[in-house]
Design an enzyme around this catalytic site. Sequence first.
Site, mmCIF file in Angstrom:
data_model
loop_
_atom_site.group_PDB
_atom_site.id
_atom_site.type_symbol
_atom_site.label_atom_id
_atom_site.label_comp_id
_atom_site.label_asym_id
_atom_site.label_seq_id
_atom_site.Cartn_x
_atom_site.Cartn_y
_atom_site.Cartn_z
ATOM 1 C CB CYS A 150 -0.984 -0.121 1.247
ATOM 2 S SG CYS A 150 -1.871 1.589 1.346
ATOM 3 C CB CYS A 158 -2.286 4.679 4.143
ATOM 4 S SG CYS A 158 -3.593 3.976 3.319
ATOM 5 C CB SER A 159 -0.711 1.219 6.789
ATOM 6 O OG SER A 159 -1.820 1.496 7.287
ATOM 7 C CB CYS A 160 -4.763 -0.747 2.400
ATOM 8 S SG CYS A 160 -5.574 0.836 2.307
#
Lengths: 214, 219
Positions: free
Chosen positions: A115, A118-120
Site C-alpha cells: 500500500c 498508507c497501510s492497507c
Amino acid sequence: MSGHDHDHDHHHHAGHDHSELSETELRVRALETILTEKGYVEPAALDAIIQAYETKIGPHNGAQVVAKAWTDPAFKRALLEDATRAVSTLGHVSRVGDHLVAVENTPQRHNMVVCTLCSCYPWEMLGLPPVWYKAAPYRSRAVKDPRGVLADFGVKLPKETEIRVWDSTAETRFLVLPMRPEGTEGWSEQQLAGLVTRDSMIGTGFPKTPGAPS
Amino acid sequence: MNGVHDMGGMDGFGKVEPEPNEPMFHTEWEARVLAMVRAMGAAGAFNIDTSRFYREALPPHVYLGSSYYKKWLLGLEDLLVDKGFIAAEEVAAGHAVQPPKPLKHGKFELDDVERIMVRGKFGRAATAPAKFAPGDRVRAKNIHPVTHTRLPRYVRGHVGVVERCHGCHVFPDTAATEAGENPQWLYTVVFDGRELWGADADPTVKISIDAFEPYLEAA
C-alpha cells in the site's frame, strides 16, 4: 492542521529515549481521559478492542485459508473467484470483510502486495501489519524495484518469473496464495497451515519447507 | 494531495528491515491509539477516508519523522479538534472542559466491539453503467487534487489495461471531505513496469492499482 513543529519522534520506530516516550504516552493518556470524560468511549471497550486484536486476528487465519485452498480444489476456485464469499463459508475464520481478493502464485508469476499511500492490509486474514509494511522503504520501493525489495527479505526468484505488484489503493484487500511446498503430499490441512508464513501471504516470502527449522 | 505519504517510486529511504519476532505493539500507548481511532470512527466521528486525509495532511517532516501510531495520534487529535468533538484547550489541559458534541452512532461501548472486528462494507449500488470493461486500455488522468485522493502520482498520465471490475464503491475523494459517498466504479488497472519507470525498467514487472472511474480516461 498544524502545531506539530516540536514533534520529537525519531525516524526509526525503535530507539526513542524515555523522555520522548513518556511525552507521547502522556499525550495519549490525556486524549483518552478527554474522550472518556466527554462520554464518547467506554474505556473497557478500548481494552476489549485491543484484546480482540491481540487474540482473535492474526496470520493463523490466513494460513488456514491457504491450507484449505491447497487441499480442496473447489474451495481454491471459489477463493480465487470471490475470496470474501469463499472465506465466509469457513466457520472458524469467517470473520472476513469486504472486498478480499486472493491472487495465486504460480511458477510463472509471483504476486506481492503493498500500500504505497498508507497501510492497507487484510487485517482479518493477517492481523495488524508489521512496521516494515507501513514504513517508507517498503512503500516507496515495492512498486519500482520489487526484486530489490525481495532481496532485502532474502527472496530470490528466477529472472524470467513475472512479478506482479498489487498496490492496495482502494478498499480491496489482497491475500497472496503461495505455491504449496514440495514434499507435502498427503499432509493434512492443519499440518500445511503450519508451513504458511505471514510474509508468504504478502508475497515477500515463501512458505516453510517440510523439515526446515521453524 | 501531492503529499509525502504518496511514496510509490521515491528513492532514498533505504533497505526494508523486517524486525524478527516483532510484537503487535511496541508500547502500550500504540494499542490505546489504535483502539481510540477505531472506537471514534465506529461512533461516527469520522469515516476512514477522513482519518487518512488527516494523517496525510501532517506537515511533511512530522509525517516522515513520526512512528506509525504517532501519526495516528496526531491525525486523530487534529481531526477531533477540527470537527468540534474536542477543543484544543482540552488537549492542553488533559481534561474535558466543554460539553460533548453528539456522535452519529452514540457512545462506543463494549457491545460495539465485535462489529468493528469485521471490515466495513464499501460496495454500493451502481447509479450509472460502467464506462470500462476488462481488456480496455485506459490512461490514469493527469490530475492533482489538493485534497484526499487514492490515485498515486506514479501512475498519473500513464496507460494501463483494465483487468477486473470490482463494482461500485464509496469514492474516497468526496468521502474524505464529507462531501458524500458518491459511489464510483472501481477497476484493477495493470501497468507495465516500463510504462511507469522507463525503458530500462525490469521487463518482468507489472504493477496494478485499484482505480475509481473518475481517475481514468479511455486510451
